[in-house]
Write an enzyme that holds these catalytic residues in place. Structure first.
Site: not given
Ligand code: FAD
Ligand code: NAI
Length: 466
Positions: A34, A181, A238, A313, A445
């Site tokens: 990591e 977005g 935008v 992801d 309930h």
């Molecule tokens: P990541 O969590 O992105 O982990 C990948 C890791 O690999 C990172 O720590 C990175 O530093 C490391 N890495 C990358 N390349 C290298 C390399 N070459 N060498 C060493 N390390 C490396 N999902 C939900 O289900 N519920 C939520 O509520 C939710 N909220 C979110 C809120 C936000 C603001 C964001 C941005 C995302 C949210 N997500 C949520 C999405 C969720 O975070 C991701 O789907 C999840 O983290 C994916 O897991 P991953 O292990 O595939 O990747």
């Molecule tokens: P998103 O895919 O959920 O939404 C992006 C939005 O931006 C869409 O509505 C799209 O139509 C719009 N969009 C795309 N291009 C645009 C442009 N040029 N101008 C204006 N609007 C535009 O992506 P977001 O919110 O960035 O989240 C990324 C991912 O992170 C999610 O898809 C989800 O997988 C994960 N996530 C999950 C959460 C959860 O499970 N509660 C919380 C936060 C993130």
């Protein structure tokens, strides 16, 4: 001499760390590389956990500020201590990332700090704080996650023009926040800052919010968010952002061209999606090609290269932590010769706004597109006794079942706490329940879960609704 492992995992997020822990449990010699200081990936460090911490504290503030009076509770001297709120968030993140490190030790997983790069079959180079080293690996698992999709012409500085990472760490409440977005990140983090006092405008390219979710539910959500004070500018794109000492000017035009309009802002959040992160990973050294959107294709987590696997992801499917976790576990099991499996039809999605939005399975829009015959059962929280007692009546449950077999096909909900309630329907889908199975299952309930049972009864038309 280089160290050799059964599995070397690149990336310590939910995909990578769950894969590592399961591999350790199965007795495989495992290392997880990591490049961040802490384990847990996007989710624990700058995603799910910090966002939910701020959603929770800001929801409590808004309830005290706006709703407590309705319950006969007087509040005086209410205020926001933003640094303390941020400390609470940091504490949750620290506890959980340290928890992963503890689980690594417990399951004999080597945590290797640095950036990993595949250097040909069975070889991973690590460039870290302790210098460079090469690991030998019978299996390599790519779990490198995703990064913010950039908006052409808009440069993120993480202070005034921010991604979710900057939006989780603002030093003061912006007066005006523009979200680019109307997806999950925009609505969750927009809710946080609106509750704390920001005027929030959401600019969305499409003519709807939350694409991919059931449109009946998202229309209701948009009405509620608008009532809470968010302004929506749909079908608008935008074109750039001008920065000056006085603030930002977000320039937009109609999605189909023309009709220019500008918006003043102190902070703009770019949240138009995320893209797979595979920069500098050495994919070419083993002949792996990404698809046109940068994802690494897989077949049961196997990439095209022998001994190289992929989860989370950076491969296909929803970008969700629990999907990455499930894949990580199943991938480790497959490597160990077991039958690891992920049911992609039963992965829930939750938007943690207030009210929450939760879904699993097919949407009504999808079933219509497929020309599938289905029945619908709906129940409004307005008619649910617990929701009425709690004054939390916004929202509904909608279930979709096969018209002939009655098998549950999808569940879609909006309402207080539906993010917890959806798990019942994931289990129902997993066990291929009929809607009648849910309708005839006793539910406590008075609880909000009774709305699920009533919606299931509604599929056969015997809802007990007034
Ligand atoms: P990541 O969590 O992105 O982990 C990948 C890791 O690999 C990172 O720590 C990175 O530093 C490391 N890495 C990358 N390349 C290298 C390399 N070459 N060498 C060493 N390390 C490396 N999902 C939900 O289900 N519920 C939520 O509520 C939710 N909220 C979110 C809120 C936000 C603001 C964001 C941005 C995302 C949210 N997500 C949520 C999405 C969720 O975070 C991701 O789907 C999840 O983290 C994916 O897991 P991953 O292990 O595939 O990747
Ligand atoms: P998103 O895919 O959920 O939404 C992006 C939005 O931006 C869409 O509505 C799209 O139509 C719009 N969009 C795309 N291009 C645009 C442009 N040029 N101008 C204006 N609007 C535009 O992506 P977001 O919110 O960035 O989240 C990324 C991912 O992170 C999610 O898809 C989800 O997988 C994960 N996530 C999950 C959460 C959860 O499970 N509660 C919380 C936060 C993130």
């Amino acid at each position: 001499m280089s160290k050799s492992y059964d599995i070397v995992i690149i990336g310590g997020g939910p995909g990578g760390y769950n894969c590592a822990i399961r591999a350790g449990q199965l007795g495989l010699k495992t290392a997880c590389i990591e490049m961040r200081e802490t384990l847990g990936g996007t989710c624990l460090n700058v995603g799910c956990i910090p966002s939910k911490a701020l959603l929770h504290s800001s929801e409590l503030y808004e309830a005290a500020n706006k709703d407590f009076g309705n319950y006969g509770i007087k509040v005086e001297g209410l205020g926001i201590d933003l640094p303390k709120m941020m400390d609470g968030k940091a504490e949750a993140v620290k506890g959980l990332t340290e928890g992963v490190a503890f689980l690594f030790k417990k399951n004999k997983v080597d945590h290797i700090r640095g950036k990993g790069r595949i250097a040909g079959k069975g070889k991973v180079e690590v460039d870290g704080p302790d210098g460079k080293q090469t690991l030998e690996a019978k299996n390599i698992v790519i779990a490198t996650g995703s990064e913010v999709t950039p908006l052409p012409g808009v440069e993120i500085d993480e202070e005034r023009i921010v991604s979710s990472t900057g939006a989780l760490d603002l030093k003061e409440v912006p007066k005006k926040l523009v979200l680019i977005g109307a997806g999950v990140i925009g609505l969750e983090l927009g809710s946080v800052w609106r509750r704390l006092g920001a005027e929030v405008t959401v600019i969305e390219y499409l003519d709807r919010i939350l694409p991919g979710m059931d449109s009946e539910i998202t229309k209701q959500a948009q009405r509620i968010f608008r009532k809470q004070g968010m302004t929506f500018e749909l079908s608008r794109k935008v074109t750039g952002i001008d920065k000056s000492d006085n603030g930002l000017t977000v320039k937009t035009e109609a999605a189909d061209g023309g009709k220019e309009k500008t918006f003043d802002a102190d902070v703009a959040l770019v949240c138009i999606g995320r893209r797979p992160y595979t920069e500098g990973l050495g994919l070419e050294s083993v002949g792996i090609k990404t698809d046109e959107r940068g994802f690494i294709p897989n077949d049961q987590f196997k990439t095209g290269a022998e001994g190289v696997w992929v989860v989370g992801d950076c491969t296909h499917g929803p970008m969700l932590a629990h999907k990455a976790e499930d894949e990580g576990v199943a991938c480790a099991e497959r490597i160990a010769g077991k039958a690891g499996h992920v049911n992609y039809g039963a992965i829930p999605g939750v938007v943690y706004t207030h009210p929450e939005i939760a879904a699993v399975g097919a949407t009504e829009d999808e079933l219509k597109q497929q020309g599938r015959k289905y029945k619908t059962g709906k129940f409004s929280f307005m008619a649910n006794s617990r929701a009425r007692a709690n004054h939390e009546t916004d929202g509904m449950v909608k279930l979709l079942a096969d018209a002939e077999t009655d098998e549950l096909l999808g569940a879609h909900m909006i309402g207080k706490g539906v993010g917890e309630m959806i798990a019942e329907l994931c289990l129902a889908l997993e066990f291929r329940a009929a809607s009648e199975d849910i309708a005839r299952t006793s539910h406590p309930h008075p609880t909000m879960t009774e709305a699920i049972r009533q919606a299931a009864m509604g599929v056969e038309g015997w809802t007990m609704q007034a």
